[in-house]
Design an enzyme around this catalytic site. Sequence first.
Site, PDB file in Angstrom:
ATOM      1  N   LYS A 108     -51.033  -9.673 -34.969  1.00 42.57           N
ATOM      2  CA  LYS A 108     -50.772 -10.211 -33.644  1.00 42.57           C
ATOM      3  C   LYS A 108     -50.956  -9.113 -32.591  1.00 42.57           C
ATOM      4  CE  LYS A 108     -49.604 -14.500 -34.528  1.00 42.57           C
ATOM      5  NZ  LYS A 108     -50.269 -15.664 -33.918  1.00 42.57           N
ATOM      6  N   LYS A 215     -54.760 -26.397 -38.088  1.00 45.74           N
ATOM      7  CA  LYS A 215     -53.380 -26.467 -38.566  1.00 45.74           C
ATOM      8  C   LYS A 215     -53.026 -27.937 -38.768  1.00 45.74           C
ATOM      9  CE  LYS A 215     -52.220 -22.186 -36.183  1.00 45.74           C
ATOM     10  NZ  LYS A 215     -51.328 -21.459 -35.255  1.00 45.74           N
TER      11      LYS A 215
END
Length: 329
Positions: A108, A215
């Site tokens: 991240k 997703k």
Amino acid sequence: MTLPPLAELVERAHVVALPLTTRFRGVDVREAMVIEGPAGWTEFSPFLEYADDEAAVWLTAAVEFGWLPSPPTHRDSVAVNATVPAISSDRVGDVLARFDGCRTAKVKVAERGQVLGDDIARVRAVREAMGPEGRVRIDANGGWNLDEAEHALHALAEFDLEYAEQPCASVDELAELRRRIGYMGIPIAADESVRKADDPIAVARAGAADLIVIKAQPLGGVARALSIVAEAGLPAVVSSALDTSIGLAMGVALAASLPELDYDCGLGTASLFAADVTAPPLRPAGGRLPVGRVSVDPAAVAALAVSDDRRRWWLDRLERCHGVLAASR
């Protein structure tokens, strides 16, 4: 697909709160509703800030997975990546140690309140830990503007990035960034530009990405996600939405159903939890996850149960989202 009566969903639902070992995108505890459907356990866990129309899409996915058989699969296990939150570089080794055998790490970056130097230090630490054979990808969650993204990718290119996920927020920015950095050989992956878009194919149509991240819950279930991949015509990576092991099993079912799967998937995130609803949690072993339904541990569900007030909040949300879906039918 028939929508089950609200009363049936309520009767089958449990609301849990899973503590994380490390803060992840501002979350220390992940709340989720898990539901024992006729076909197996399923999950409804849109993030707390999501409005009902968006959250109702997640309920569609929960009903599909809990009430219908899983789709045919092309593989019996799925390779997954480690996920490194926006932590200090000295903590990277401890996080990676929780992802057994993973050859790929997603890092991240562009965290609010941090600077590019923090990202560089973190990615460098991951590259050093993974070695030259490891694969390192970054995820900015749309946190950079166009010029910031170009500058950041120049600074991070020395770490041999597998790809950069959602470096900018808009499709137009992604397309322009892809044009600017084409000579660098860093592919661009689209996540939010797919799962939060009214038209999830727009990013492919615009030539703004080299691959897409899908997703299961945010896209409304396995079947719809598969149709998006087929229409987009781009390689796909299946990732989690910080799901419990139940939601991760839904993601694994999606990954196993893809005809082609060229990248390790972001489905190892149970390793970020200090506790989970299954025994054992669906964590990577040898860098892979098995395909199949998971077994819920009733004692864990009871131990992780939320307060009465939070359960009521989730049941109210379930009722509103059920109403959205009922009205759309």
